[in-house]
Motif scaffolding. Structure first.
Motif, mmCIF file in Angstrom:
data_model
loop_
_atom_site.group_PDB
_atom_site.id
_atom_site.type_symbol
_atom_site.label_atom_id
_atom_site.label_comp_id
_atom_site.label_asym_id
_atom_site.label_seq_id
_atom_site.Cartn_x
_atom_site.Cartn_y
_atom_site.Cartn_z
ATOM 1 N N ASP A 1 27.080 36.179 31.368
ATOM 2 C CA ASP A 1 26.422 35.747 30.673
ATOM 3 C C ASP A 1 27.560 35.759 29.028
ATOM 4 O OD1 ASP A 1 24.694 34.761 28.345
ATOM 5 O OD2 ASP A 1 23.827 36.677 28.310
ATOM 6 N N PHE A 2 29.019 34.747 29.324
ATOM 7 C CA PHE A 2 29.305 34.460 28.669
ATOM 8 C C PHE A 2 29.618 32.415 28.914
ATOM 9 C CE2 PHE A 2 32.002 36.056 31.684
ATOM 10 C CZ PHE A 2 32.983 34.681 31.997
ATOM 11 N N ASP A 3 30.332 32.347 27.552
ATOM 12 C CA ASP A 3 31.018 31.131 27.658
ATOM 13 C C ASP A 3 32.118 31.132 27.870
ATOM 14 O OD1 ASP A 3 28.652 30.181 26.193
ATOM 15 O OD2 ASP A 3 29.317 30.273 24.294
ATOM 16 N N GLY A 4 32.574 30.303 28.616
ATOM 17 C CA GLY A 4 34.446 30.364 29.166
ATOM 18 C C GLY A 4 34.731 30.459 30.724
ATOM 19 N N ALA B 1 30.713 39.576 20.532
ATOM 20 C CA ALA B 1 31.715 41.202 20.665
ATOM 21 C C ALA B 1 33.038 40.445 20.802
ATOM 22 C CB ALA B 1 31.272 41.811 22.244
ATOM 23 N N ILE B 2 32.775 38.803 21.865
ATOM 24 C CA ILE B 2 34.580 38.027 21.910
ATOM 25 C C ILE B 2 34.536 37.315 22.194
ATOM 26 C CG2 ILE B 2 36.296 37.471 23.858
ATOM 27 C CD1 ILE B 2 34.472 40.132 25.440
ATOM 28 N N LYS B 3 35.798 36.867 20.971
ATOM 29 C CA LYS B 3 35.651 34.826 20.064
ATOM 30 C C LYS B 3 36.894 34.808 20.256
ATOM 31 C CE LYS B 3 33.761 32.342 17.289
ATOM 32 N NZ LYS B 3 32.869 31.207 18.113
ATOM 33 N N ASP B 4 36.886 33.565 21.134
ATOM 34 C CA ASP B 4 38.466 32.894 21.490
ATOM 35 C C ASP B 4 39.301 33.755 21.748
ATOM 36 O OD1 ASP B 4 37.398 30.453 20.794
ATOM 37 O OD2 ASP B 4 38.186 30.819 19.089
ATOM 38 N N LEU B 5 39.344 34.507 22.920
ATOM 39 C CA LEU B 5 40.060 35.162 23.638
ATOM 40 C C LEU B 5 40.681 34.527 24.834
ATOM 41 C CD1 LEU B 5 39.739 38.941 23.790
ATOM 42 C CD2 LEU B 5 40.481 37.822 25.842
ATOM 43 N N TYR B 6 41.944 34.667 24.912
ATOM 44 C CA TYR B 6 42.424 34.133 25.920
ATOM 45 C C TYR B 6 43.962 34.394 26.220
ATOM 46 C CZ TYR B 6 45.118 30.537 28.612
ATOM 47 O OH TYR B 6 45.914 30.339 29.380
ATOM 48 N N PHE B 7 44.511 34.879 28.269
ATOM 49 C CA PHE B 7 45.188 35.818 28.109
ATOM 50 C C PHE B 7 45.871 35.453 29.958
ATOM 51 C CE2 PHE B 7 42.690 39.305 29.105
ATOM 52 C CZ PHE B 7 43.151 39.733 30.268
ATOM 53 N N GLU B 8 47.170 35.155 29.960
ATOM 54 C CA GLU B 8 47.253 35.496 31.729
ATOM 55 C C GLU B 8 47.998 36.047 32.329
ATOM 56 O OE1 GLU B 8 49.225 31.973 31.955
ATOM 57 O OE2 GLU B 8 47.226 30.197 31.942
ATOM 58 N N LEU B 9 47.680 36.401 33.655
ATOM 59 C CA LEU B 9 48.760 37.298 33.563
ATOM 60 C C LEU B 9 48.885 37.324 35.213
ATOM 61 C CD1 LEU B 9 46.975 40.807 34.983
ATOM 62 C CD2 LEU B 9 46.166 38.956 33.968
ATOM 63 N N SER B 10 49.626 37.161 36.106
ATOM 64 C CA SER B 10 50.821 36.755 37.447
ATOM 65 C C SER B 10 50.934 37.104 37.787
ATOM 66 C CB SER B 10 50.663 35.483 37.043
ATOM 67 O OG SER B 10 51.899 35.208 36.674
ATOM 68 N N ASN B 11 52.005 37.412 39.310
ATOM 69 C CA ASN B 11 52.963 37.670 39.931
ATOM 70 C C ASN B 11 52.609 39.512 40.045
ATOM 71 O OD1 ASN B 11 54.067 34.905 40.429
ATOM 72 N ND2 ASN B 11 55.693 35.393 38.503
ATOM 73 N N LYS C 1 31.200 35.392 23.622
ATOM 74 C CA LYS C 1 30.330 37.034 24.119
ATOM 75 C C LYS C 1 29.426 37.061 23.223
ATOM 76 C CE LYS C 1 28.678 39.567 26.379
ATOM 77 N NZ LYS C 1 27.465 39.549 27.524
ATOM 78 N N TYR C 2 28.137 37.564 23.360
ATOM 79 C CA TYR C 2 27.854 38.077 22.270
ATOM 80 C C TYR C 2 26.207 38.679 22.603
ATOM 81 C CZ TYR C 2 25.427 33.505 22.644
ATOM 82 O OH TYR C 2 24.312 32.349 23.450
#
Lengths: 245, 247
Positions: free
Chosen positions: A61-64, A24-34, A11-12
């Motif tokens: 406007d970001f990749d991902g 601003a953001i690069k390769d940011l990954y997380f999950e949440l559930s329940n 995200k730039y």
């Protein structure tokens, strides 16, 4: 299930007046559930609000991808901003009605407002309320909207300590009654430890997840002593995030 | 209106009338009739129905062109204020429209469309429109982005965002455009009527001018000023008060 997957590759923003870009953001990954409650902690300017806006689809406007149960996130979300963002020309009740939709039950809205101590202010205009009360209205609006995801961007900043403590307690009470996934951005680690199931630590921009910590203290025992002790342990066991503690 | 401000404006108007009366008596000429004479003529014109007819026609033209200009002006101003590229592209058009003399657009409209009602109203709208656009565009540039973001986050949709988030913020600009608009439009309507219509205030005043009937000209003017004051007190001010109650 309510499994939210956030996967932002890039995200730039273009920098003003030149061809350079700011990532601003690069390769940011997380999950949440329940119906998990996660807090996001990171240095200021690391792109926390950008992240929330991407999840809220205010900025696409970001990749991902951002998905809920493997489908793109199309349903309602609730968002509590840094400022209350109430419409000054609408009353408390009208503000909430507009967000929830016409078919909303009045009784459920007034119940929540009463629980937040705003039972006498249903027809007040936001200008006539204190900042703390306006923030509670914003909180009520977020919980009146039937959503699976609640985003909160430092919602209790600039409240005095005791008001903020009360507000946090009200938030937890509401969340226990109406469970949903919560992403809560804060710069205050004590607040994060008090509220969260998990804390994500973000790096400086381009931001990415540095660490993902589960809070092991049971919810009933998160006193200031226990929180301080937890912080101490964290400092010793996770040197990578020491500068954030 | 509160009691003291009512008293204030009555005193001030009374003083104006006294000055008028004194000067008229002193000069003692047919070029400046006394207010009493003007008032008598006003009553006479009211009784024979002429004034009501022509005033009615003028008010009808004024109303239609006012609402058309306001509606189009708010829409265009909002679009230009929110889209910088469109605004840059059309800015020169706006400046041209703002600077064409009213007389030129009126004459062109009559030549192109004929001496018909539509041409008259179109000419008035064209004259007022750019002012509304400029005022509303200024308001649209100053909209609170945070509230619009909130509306997007809670999926308000187009209509709800327009009526509950955007228009209330534009309200002061709309009121300003309406007030200046009313004053401007009725002046233009009169010129339009003078040049190409066979009824209305403008036509009548032109007629009185040819007859050198100053008393009637002033009587018609006073009638019109009273109407505009009534619109201000009974429509615009209550609207203002109603929309300001949240403050």
């Amino acid at each position: 299930m309510n499994r939210l997957t956030v996967n932002i590759k890039n995200k730039y923003f273009p920098k003003d007046g030149c061809d350079e870009i700011f990532t601003a953001i690069k390769d940011l990954y997380f999950e949440l559930s329940n119906n998990e409650f996660i807090c996001i902690v990171g240095p200021s300017g690391c792109g926390k609000t950008t992240l929330l806006n991407a999840i809220a689809k205010l900025d696409d406007d970001f990749d991902g991808s951002i998905t809920m149960d493997n489908e793109s996130l199309n349903e309602n979300i609730s968002y509590v901003f840094q400022t209350p963002r109430l419409l000054p020309w609408r009353t408390v009740l009208e503000n909430i009605h507009l967000a929830v939709g016409e078919d909303s039950a009045l009784s459920s809205i007034t119940d929540i407002l009463q629980q937040l101590g705003l039972g006498d202010n249903l027809h007040s205009y936001p200008h006539h309320l204190s900042l703390g009360m306006q923030r509670r209205v914003a909180l009520a609006r977020a919980f009146c909207v039937p959503s699976k995801l609640l985003l909160m961007d430092e919602p209790f900043v600039s409240l005095d300590q005791s008001t903020a403590r009360k507000a946090r307690q009200l938030l937890l009470d509401l969340w226990e009654q109406q469970s949903r996934n919560v992403i809560f951005v804060t710069h205050d680690l004590n607040e994060a430890i008090e509220l969260a199931d998990r804390i994500l630590f973000l790096s400086e921009s381009p931001s990415t997840v540095l660490d993902d910590i589960k809070i092991s203290i049971p919810r009933g025992e998160r006193t200031s002593d226990n929180i301080a002790e937890f912080k101490q342990q964290l400092k010793v066991s996770n040197p990578a995030i020491q500068h954030l503690i | 209106m509160s009691r003291s401000s009512f008293l204030n404006s009555s005193l001030s108007l009374g003083l104006l009338l006294i000055i008028w009366q004194l000067i008229a008596v002193m000069l003692d000429t047919s070029s400046l009739p006394t207010p009493i004479l003007v008032f008598d003529t006003l009553l006479a014109e009211l009784n024979n129905g002429e004034l009501v007819h022509h005033l009615g026609i003028t008010l009808y033209r004024l109303t239609i062109s006012f609402f058309l200009a306001m509606f189009l002006g708010v829409a265009i101003g909002l679009i230009l204020g929110r889209h910088e590229k469109l605004n840059l592209f059309f800015d020169s058009w706006l400046i041209i429209l703002l600077n064409i003399p009213a007389l030129v657009t009126i004459i062109l409209c009559y030549i192109w469309f004929g001496l018909i009602e539509t041409a008259a109203i179109f000419a008035v709208v064209i004259n007022k429109l750019p002012n509304v656009v400029v005022t509303i565009r200024e308001g649209a540039r100053n909209l609170d982005e945070e509230l619009i973001e909130m509306a997007n986050a809670y999926r308000f949709g187009r209509n709800k965002t327009l009526f509950h988030v955007i228009l209330p913020q534009l309200y002061p600009y709309i009121m300003a455009a309406a007030r200046t608009g009313l004053a401007l439009i009725w002046k233009i309507v009169l010129v339009v009527e003078m040049l190409g219509r066979s009824d209305g205030m403008g036509y009548q005043i032109h007629l009185f001018f040819q007859l050198f009937d100053i008393t009637s000209i002033l009587a018609y003017t006073v009638a019109f000023i009273i109407i505009i004051q009534l619109i201000e007190v009974f429509i615009l001010q209550p609207l203002d008060n109603r929309s300001q109650r949240w403050k």
